[in-house]
Scaffold this motif. Sequence first.
Motif, PDB file in Angstrom:
ATOM      1  N   LEU A  48       0.827  -1.206   0.000  1.00 52.74           N
ATOM      2  CA  LEU A  48       0.000   0.000   0.000  1.00 52.74           C
ATOM      3  C   LEU A  48       0.861   1.256   0.000  1.00 52.74           C
ATOM      4  O   LEU A  48       1.982   1.252   0.504  1.00 52.74           O
ATOM      5  CB  LEU A  48      -0.894   0.016   1.240  1.00 52.74           C
ATOM      6  CG  LEU A  48      -1.940  -1.091   1.352  1.00 52.74           C
ATOM      7  CD1 LEU A  48      -2.648  -1.009   2.698  1.00 52.74           C
ATOM      8  CD2 LEU A  48      -2.938  -0.983   0.229  1.00 52.74           C
ATOM      9  N   THR A  49       0.300   2.322  -0.527  1.00 52.74           N
ATOM     10  CA  THR A  49       0.917   3.643  -0.468  1.00 52.74           C
ATOM     11  C   THR A  49      -0.015   4.511   0.366  1.00 52.74           C
ATOM     12  O   THR A  49      -1.185   4.676   0.016  1.00 52.74           O
ATOM     13  CB  THR A  49       1.096   4.225  -1.887  1.00 52.74           C
ATOM     14  OG1 THR A  49       1.953   3.348  -2.626  1.00 52.74           O
ATOM     15  CG2 THR A  49       1.710   5.609  -1.841  1.00 52.74           C
ATOM     16  N   TYR A  70       5.547   0.490   7.872  1.00 54.72           N
ATOM     17  CA  TYR A  70       6.846  -0.051   7.466  1.00 54.72           C
ATOM     18  C   TYR A  70       6.908  -1.560   7.700  1.00 54.72           C
ATOM     19  O   TYR A  70       7.404  -2.301   6.858  1.00 54.72           O
ATOM     20  CB  TYR A  70       7.981   0.639   8.221  1.00 54.72           C
ATOM     21  CG  TYR A  70       8.245   2.065   7.783  1.00 54.72           C
ATOM     22  CD1 TYR A  70       8.264   2.426   6.440  1.00 54.72           C
ATOM     23  CD2 TYR A  70       8.495   3.061   8.719  1.00 54.72           C
ATOM     24  CE1 TYR A  70       8.514   3.726   6.047  1.00 54.72           C
ATOM     25  CE2 TYR A  70       8.756   4.366   8.332  1.00 54.72           C
ATOM     26  CZ  TYR A  70       8.767   4.692   6.995  1.00 54.72           C
ATOM     27  OH  TYR A  70       9.017   5.972   6.599  1.00 54.72           O
ATOM     28  N   ALA A  74       4.494  -1.267   3.522  1.00 55.24           N
ATOM     29  CA  ALA A  74       3.739  -0.209   2.852  1.00 55.24           C
ATOM     30  C   ALA A  74       4.646   1.005   2.695  1.00 55.24           C
ATOM     31  O   ALA A  74       5.632   1.158   3.415  1.00 55.24           O
ATOM     32  CB  ALA A  74       2.508   0.159   3.674  1.00 55.24           C
ATOM     33  N   ARG A  75       4.306   1.864   1.742  1.00 54.87           N
ATOM     34  CA  ARG A  75       5.039   3.117   1.553  1.00 54.87           C
ATOM     35  C   ARG A  75       4.385   4.188   2.408  1.00 54.87           C
ATOM     36  O   ARG A  75       3.193   4.461   2.258  1.00 54.87           O
ATOM     37  CB  ARG A  75       4.968   3.585   0.094  1.00 54.87           C
ATOM     38  CG  ARG A  75       6.051   3.069  -0.763  1.00 54.87           C
ATOM     39  CD  ARG A  75       6.275   3.860  -2.042  1.00 54.87           C
ATOM     40  NE  ARG A  75       5.088   4.260  -2.773  1.00 54.87           N
ATOM     41  CZ  ARG A  75       5.113   5.060  -3.825  1.00 54.87           C
ATOM     42  NH1 ARG A  75       6.238   5.555  -4.280  1.00 54.87           N
ATOM     43  NH2 ARG A  75       4.002   5.381  -4.446  1.00 54.87           N
ATOM     44  N   CYS A  77       4.163   8.074   3.176  1.00 55.98           N
ATOM     45  CA  CYS A  77       4.443   9.312   2.445  1.00 55.98           C
ATOM     46  C   CYS A  77       4.007  10.498   3.290  1.00 55.98           C
ATOM     47  O   CYS A  77       2.899  10.515   3.828  1.00 55.98           O
ATOM     48  CB  CYS A  77       3.707   9.313   1.116  1.00 55.98           C
ATOM     49  SG  CYS A  77       4.073   7.853   0.109  1.00 55.98           S
ATOM     50  N   SER A  99       7.576  10.018  -0.524  1.00 53.37           N
ATOM     51  CA  SER A  99       7.787   8.712   0.087  1.00 53.37           C
ATOM     52  C   SER A  99       9.046   8.784   0.943  1.00 53.37           C
ATOM     53  O   SER A  99      10.082   9.272   0.498  1.00 53.37           O
ATOM     54  CB  SER A  99       7.949   7.662  -1.018  1.00 53.37           C
ATOM     55  OG  SER A  99       8.216   6.405  -0.445  1.00 53.37           O
ATOM     56  N   VAL A 133       5.431  11.673  -4.709  1.00 49.15           N
ATOM     57  CA  VAL A 133       4.377  10.690  -4.977  1.00 49.15           C
ATOM     58  C   VAL A 133       3.149  11.455  -5.471  1.00 49.15           C
ATOM     59  O   VAL A 133       2.700  12.411  -4.834  1.00 49.15           O
ATOM     60  CB  VAL A 133       4.025   9.893  -3.704  1.00 49.15           C
ATOM     61  CG1 VAL A 133       2.897   8.907  -3.974  1.00 49.15           C
ATOM     62  CG2 VAL A 133       5.256   9.171  -3.178  1.00 49.15           C
ATOM     63  N   ALA A 137      -1.530   7.812  -6.666  1.00 52.44           N
ATOM     64  CA  ALA A 137      -0.867   6.596  -6.180  1.00 52.44           C
ATOM     65  C   ALA A 137      -1.362   6.144  -4.811  1.00 52.44           C
ATOM     66  O   ALA A 137      -1.110   5.013  -4.400  1.00 52.44           O
ATOM     67  CB  ALA A 137       0.647   6.817  -6.121  1.00 52.44           C
ATOM     68  N   PHE A 138      -2.091   7.007  -4.111  1.00 52.19           N
ATOM     69  CA  PHE A 138      -2.443   6.690  -2.726  1.00 52.19           C
ATOM     70  C   PHE A 138      -3.611   5.718  -2.612  1.00 52.19           C
ATOM     71  O   PHE A 138      -4.624   5.851  -3.285  1.00 52.19           O
ATOM     72  CB  PHE A 138      -2.764   7.965  -1.941  1.00 52.19           C
ATOM     73  CG  PHE A 138      -1.538   8.786  -1.681  1.00 52.19           C
ATOM     74  CD1 PHE A 138      -0.570   8.333  -0.805  1.00 52.19           C
ATOM     75  CD2 PHE A 138      -1.330   9.974  -2.339  1.00 52.19           C
ATOM     76  CE1 PHE A 138       0.578   9.065  -0.576  1.00 52.19           C
ATOM     77  CE2 PHE A 138      -0.191  10.720  -2.124  1.00 52.19           C
ATOM     78  CZ  PHE A 138       0.769  10.257  -1.236  1.00 52.19           C
ATOM     79  N   ASP A 139      -3.422   4.763  -1.692  1.00 57.63           N
ATOM     80  CA  ASP A 139      -4.478   3.819  -1.332  1.00 57.63           C
ATOM     81  C   ASP A 139      -5.238   4.313  -0.103  1.00 57.63           C
ATOM     82  O   ASP A 139      -6.404   3.983   0.080  1.00 57.63           O
ATOM     83  CB  ASP A 139      -3.873   2.444  -1.029  1.00 57.63           C
ATOM     84  CG  ASP A 139      -3.155   1.887  -2.253  1.00 57.63           C
ATOM     85  OD1 ASP A 139      -3.839   1.644  -3.263  1.00 57.63           O
ATOM     86  OD2 ASP A 139      -1.916   1.726  -2.188  1.00 57.63           O
ATOM     87  N   CYS A 173      -9.620   5.596  -2.943  1.00 59.02           N
ATOM     88  CA  CYS A 173      -8.668   5.888  -1.868  1.00 59.02           C
ATOM     89  C   CYS A 173      -9.427   6.071  -0.554  1.00 59.02           C
ATOM     90  O   CYS A 173     -10.416   6.800  -0.492  1.00 59.02           O
ATOM     91  CB  CYS A 173      -7.877   7.150  -2.212  1.00 59.02           C
ATOM     92  SG  CYS A 173      -6.673   7.609  -0.952  1.00 59.02           S
TER      93      CYS A 173
END
Length: 189
Positions: A48-49, A70, A74-75, A77, A99, A133, A137-139, A173
């Motif tokens: 996930l981001t 972490y 997951a990323r 940001c 990120s 980012v 891109a975000f979940d 999202c």
Amino acid sequence: MDAKATTRKRALAARDAIPATDRAARSQALCKRLANQVLRGAAHGSALTVAVYAAMRSEVDLDAFVRALYAANARACFPAMVPDLQQGASKRSVMAFFSVPEGRYATARAAVLRHPLRVFDPATLAQLGLAPVEPSAFDAVAVPLVAFDDANRRLGYGGGNYDRFLPRLRKDCQVIGVAFREQQVPRVP
């Protein structure tokens, strides 16, 4: 003073009045709930981001949530203010997300994340290992709230940064407002 300013002042005073030890314990509990909600989507093997923030003053501290991200690969940001390149030579700035790899978290926190209103040169952020980012891109996004109500209206600090950012997210999202119950108001103006 207008209604927004009055509501903002009261909500911030209520948040500031929470004793520091209570605020820390409640931040931990909120982080656990956030991790359970957000990381449910990661169970299918996709990384996930997630957009988070570094707490200012008496905000909910998301450090435990960041560490859970972490641990789940997951990323994480974080927002940083950067020059608005679309405005040319003007001195305007915009909020952008970067990120922050786990190995750079402590350094980034000290150098950048603890200074949410300072404008950073993107080249400086790149040297620290932070990569931009795009909103698409975000979940999931954890949004700091100054005040909120039962109708899911939010009030921020008044700069409009999240107001400009949130409409740029994908429709799927997860957007999660983060605040203490003391910040709930009958109606956000």
